[in-house]
Design a protein around this motif. Structure first.
Motif, short mmCIF file in Angstrom:
data_model
loop_
_atom_site.label_atom_id
_atom_site.label_comp_id
_atom_site.label_asym_id
_atom_site.label_seq_id
_atom_site.Cartn_x
_atom_site.Cartn_y
_atom_site.Cartn_z
N THR A 96 -6.11 14.97 37.62
CA THR A 96 -5.76 15.77 37.69
C THR A 96 -6.77 16.91 36.51
O THR A 96 -6.56 16.54 35.25
CB THR A 96 -3.95 16.01 37.09
N GLY A 97 -7.52 17.96 36.65
CA GLY A 97 -7.44 18.95 35.94
C GLY A 97 -6.14 19.64 34.99
O GLY A 97 -5.58 20.41 35.36
N HIS A 98 -5.61 18.64 34.11
CA HIS A 98 -4.37 18.75 33.35
C HIS A 98 -4.95 20.67 32.61
O HIS A 98 -5.40 20.16 31.35
CB HIS A 98 -3.86 17.67 32.16
N ALA A 99 -3.90 21.33 33.37
CA ALA A 99 -4.02 21.91 32.26
C ALA A 99 -2.30 23.08 32.48
O ALA A 99 -2.29 24.06 32.33
CB ALA A 99 -4.89 23.74 33.91
N GLY A 100 -1.63 22.29 32.74
CA GLY A 100 0.09 22.47 32.55
C GLY A 100 0.35 23.59 33.83
O GLY A 100 1.48 23.71 33.21
N TYR A 101 -0.20 23.26 34.36
CA TYR A 101 -0.64 24.23 36.11
C TYR A 101 1.25 23.48 36.65
O TYR A 101 1.95 24.04 36.71
CB TYR A 101 -0.90 24.26 36.94
N CYS A 102 1.09 22.06 36.56
CA CYS A 102 2.50 21.39 37.21
C CYS A 102 3.11 20.64 36.69
O CYS A 102 4.04 20.09 37.43
CB CYS A 102 1.48 20.56 38.64
N GLU A 103 2.59 20.09 35.58
CA GLU A 103 2.57 18.65 34.58
C GLU A 103 4.42 19.31 34.01
O GLU A 103 4.13 20.17 32.98
CB GLU A 103 1.95 17.63 33.73
N LEU A 104 5.31 18.97 34.41
CA LEU A 104 6.72 19.31 34.08
C LEU A 104 7.05 18.67 32.79
O LEU A 104 8.13 19.34 31.91
CB LEU A 104 7.96 19.50 35.25
N ASN A 105 6.50 17.63 32.26
CA ASN A 105 6.56 17.73 30.46
C ASN A 105 5.74 18.14 29.63
O ASN A 105 6.46 17.92 28.58
CB ASN A 105 6.27 16.00 30.81
N TYR A 106 5.53 19.07 30.14
CA TYR A 106 4.68 20.33 28.95
C TYR A 106 5.49 20.93 28.94
O TYR A 106 5.47 21.74 28.05
CB TYR A 106 3.22 20.29 29.72
N THR A 107 6.67 20.47 29.61
CA THR A 107 7.26 22.26 29.41
C THR A 107 8.70 21.93 29.27
O THR A 107 10.18 22.05 30.42
CB THR A 107 7.56 23.13 30.48
N PRO A 108 9.42 21.21 28.26
CA PRO A 108 10.63 20.14 28.31
C PRO A 108 11.59 21.17 28.38
O PRO A 108 11.33 22.85 27.48
CB PRO A 108 10.81 19.61 27.13
N GLU A 109 12.88 21.31 28.26
CA GLU A 109 14.19 21.78 28.34
C GLU A 109 14.56 21.72 26.79
O GLU A 109 14.56 21.22 26.41
CB GLU A 109 15.18 21.55 29.70
N ASP B 30 19.51 25.11 24.24
CA ASP B 30 20.27 26.37 24.60
C ASP B 30 19.87 26.48 25.78
O ASP B 30 20.11 27.90 27.07
CB ASP B 30 19.82 27.51 23.40
N GLY B 31 19.03 25.21 27.06
CA GLY B 31 18.79 25.60 28.34
C GLY B 31 17.63 26.71 28.58
O GLY B 31 17.63 26.55 29.72
N ASP B 32 16.87 26.79 27.68
CA ASP B 32 15.63 27.61 28.02
C ASP B 32 14.61 26.21 28.16
O ASP B 32 15.08 25.48 28.43
CB ASP B 32 15.33 28.73 26.80
N VAL B 33 13.24 27.03 28.98
CA VAL B 33 12.05 26.37 28.99
C VAL B 33 11.04 26.85 27.55
O VAL B 33 10.65 27.49 27.19
CB VAL B 33 11.35 26.53 29.96
N ALA B 34 10.78 25.33 27.08
CA ALA B 34 9.20 25.58 25.63
C ALA B 34 7.99 25.50 26.83
O ALA B 34 8.03 25.21 27.36
CB ALA B 34 9.62 24.79 24.60
N ILE B 35 7.56 26.82 26.29
CA ILE B 35 5.74 26.81 26.66
C ILE B 35 4.68 26.64 25.85
O ILE B 35 3.71 26.58 26.33
CB ILE B 35 6.01 28.15 27.71
N ASP B 36 4.60 26.81 24.83
CA ASP B 36 3.75 26.41 24.24
C ASP B 36 2.94 25.50 24.39
O ASP B 36 1.54 25.78 24.07
CB ASP B 36 4.35 26.09 22.62
N ARG B 37 3.28 24.49 24.27
CA ARG B 37 2.25 23.04 24.84
C ARG B 37 1.33 22.73 26.06
O ARG B 37 0.43 23.10 26.30
CB ARG B 37 3.16 21.42 24.78
N ALA B 38 2.49 24.20 26.89
CA ALA B 38 1.71 24.38 28.33
C ALA B 38 0.50 25.31 28.08
O ALA B 38 -0.67 25.18 28.49
CB ALA B 38 2.33 24.79 29.24
N LEU B 39 1.21 26.39 26.83
CA LEU B 39 0.06 27.09 26.91
C LEU B 39 -1.41 26.62 26.05
O LEU B 39 -1.94 27.26 26.52
CB LEU B 39 0.29 28.78 26.26
#
Length: 493
Positions: free
Chosen positions: A55-68, A71-80
């Motif tokens: 996988t060209g690991h780009a954060g597009y599909c890997e859900l572990n790069y965007t943990p919940e 407070d129920g939000d999603v952290a996206i910093d690592r995916a970016l």
């Protein structure tokens, strides 16, 4: 015995060493570079196409790069961050293709949509929130979200065929995702290096000794496993890019920065299908959510793969526990890596990660029927006889000393460099190969800082990676410019 003098010794014939070698060759063609590899050909351990997800690991599909978040939000910093790093690799590969240093990009990279797929109310809500957060950023603006049965049938027909229509499901998609054959890419880079002056490849030549002289240069001894010949090398800079073999050599180097580091080895296996009538029905990488207790590299996914030009489907990976640091390593690798300087961190991690260890051992003892049952979450019609089990590569996760002397298990990659800049090592696993170009830029910045300040190296760096020194996370106009070029050059658009 004469000593072979060199400017640079690259230990390991994988994607990291090859990438660094290519960069250094462009930055200073006069450098004398030696690459040493313990096996009889390059790119045969973690870099080999069958030993990683491709996988060209780009954060597009890997859900572990965007943990919940709590407070129920999603952290996206690592995916970016990971997405921007993959864009650096795409820029570098594009330059090499444009200069004729790499062959037709289809020999190593192919457009393969990256999709995430979840089921159940809770995970559907998570995926929708993830989509909202990511698609608001320019790096992920082209992401699509759907719960529509018609869309899903178009996006991933194998996944939704004969699925319970009452089960709530959802998916996201980025069309310009990639499948990367890192083995073919690396072999092509090494072939180019071999065609250039001042480069030598030594195969079947494991490192037996490494030590720094009083003048700062490194002594490296390698022995050819086929002829028994011992070669003494001496170099001003050494890079340890030997996958799981990097940690033991880093420890042998004796540099202060290596203190406290340990390794936690994890093995992997794939279910593989090569039947054309099945393979032709799936053209994407579909990632789900990892089971509770699973390590991040065990996120299940059903992948289209093109390895050495041949299409196949892979499902997994199924993790397992091993004491080997390399696929062709020794059962004593883990025990040999335990030193007085990392004993406490390693004991701390082993005590606090018993659940993970039990999970990995349980994975080892799964039957073929158990594994195919997991596959049916993604492919309800899967039949046991259509799939075979294939070993993946070894991964050695980082154990890092923390304040107080304890240890922490890390699942990323990390550059460890000597204070004087004469030696660097790459440790860890995912996202690994996908971010090789960015990782090797870090090596250059930490180990060749004075050269990088020169106008000549600055100009060449911007040729290799046009976004060098700028932020793709913050600069939308720059991202649009470089992405348009890379997608066109690498035939991903």
């Amino acid at each position: 015995m004469a000593v072979r003098q060199a400017d640079v010794v690259l230990v390991g014939g994988g994607v990291m060493s090859a990438t660094l070698g290519m960069m250094l060759r462009q930055l200073d063609p006069s450098l004398d570079i030696v690459m040493v590899e313990r096996l009889d050909h390059v790119a045969h351990e973690s870099t080999d196409g069958w030993n990683n997800a491709g996988t060209g690991h780009a954060g597009y599909c890997e859900l572990n790069y965007t943990p919940e978040t709590d407070d129920g939000d999603v952290a996206i910093d690592r995916a970016l961050k990971i997405n921007a790093q993959f864009e650096v690799s795409l820029q570098f590969w594009s330059y090499l293709v444009e200069q004729g240093m790499l062959p037709d990009p289809k020999t190593f990279i192919n457009r393969t949509p990256h999709q995430s797929f979840v089921w159940g109310e809770k995970d559907v809500a998570f995926l929708k929130r993830r989509f909202e957060r990511l698609s608001a950023h320019h790096l992920f603006r082209e992401m699509e979200y759907t719960e529509s049965p018609d869309d899903l049938e178009e996006w991933m027909p194998l996944v939704v065929k004969h699925r319970d229509p009452m089960e709530r499901v959802a998916a996201t998609r980025i069309k310009h995702g990639a499948d990367v054959d890192f083995g073919s890419l690396t072999r092509s880079m090494v072939e180019y290096l071999q065609s250039q002056p001042n480069f030598e490849l030594m195969l079947s030549s494991p490192v037996h000794y490494i030590d720094q002289r009083d003048n700062g240069r490194w002594k490296v001894r390698v022995r050819n496993q086929k002829t028994g010949e011992l070669t003494k090398l001496e170099a001003g800079f050494v890079f340890l890019g030997a996958g799981g073999g990097a940690l033991p050599m880093l420890q042998k180097s004796g540099i202060e920065e290596a203190r406290g580091y340990g390794g936690f080895p994890v093995s992997g296996q794939w279910l593989v299908c090569r039947k054309p009538d099945i393979v032709e029905q799936h053209h994407s990488k579909v990632y789900g959510k990892a089971p509770i207790g699973a390590p991040p590299m065990s996120v299940p996914h059903l992948d289209t793969r093109i390895i050495n030009g041949e299409p196949a489907l892979l499902f997994g990976p199924f993790a397992g526990f091993t004491t080997r640091f390399l696929k062709q390593g020794s059962l004593f690798d883990l025990f040999g890596s335990v030193k007085p300087t990392n004993l406490r961190p390693m004991l701390s991690v082993s005590k606090s990660n018993m659940d993970l260890t039990r999970y990995l051992i349980g994975e080892v003892f799964q039957s073929h029927s158990d594994r195919v049952a997991s596959l049916r979450n993604f492919f309800p019609d899967a039949r046991e006889e259509d799939w075979e089990l294939k070993m993946a590569g070894q991964r050695v996760q980082i154990i890092k000393q923390v304040d107080g002397g304890g240890g922490k298990l890390e699942f990323g990659t990390e550059i460890v460099a000597a204070k004087d800049g004469t030696l660097a090592a790459l440790l860890g696993a995912s996202p690994g190969a996908s971010t090789a170009a960015n990782a090797m830029l870090t090596v250059l910045e930490r180990c060749f800082p004075e050269s990088l300040k020169t106008a000549e190296w600055q100009e060449r760096m911007r040729q290799l990676v046009p976004s060098y020194g700028q932020s793709l996370v913050n600069d939308e106009q720059l991202l649009n410019k470089v992405r348009a070029r890379t997608l066109s050059t690498l035939k991903l658009s």
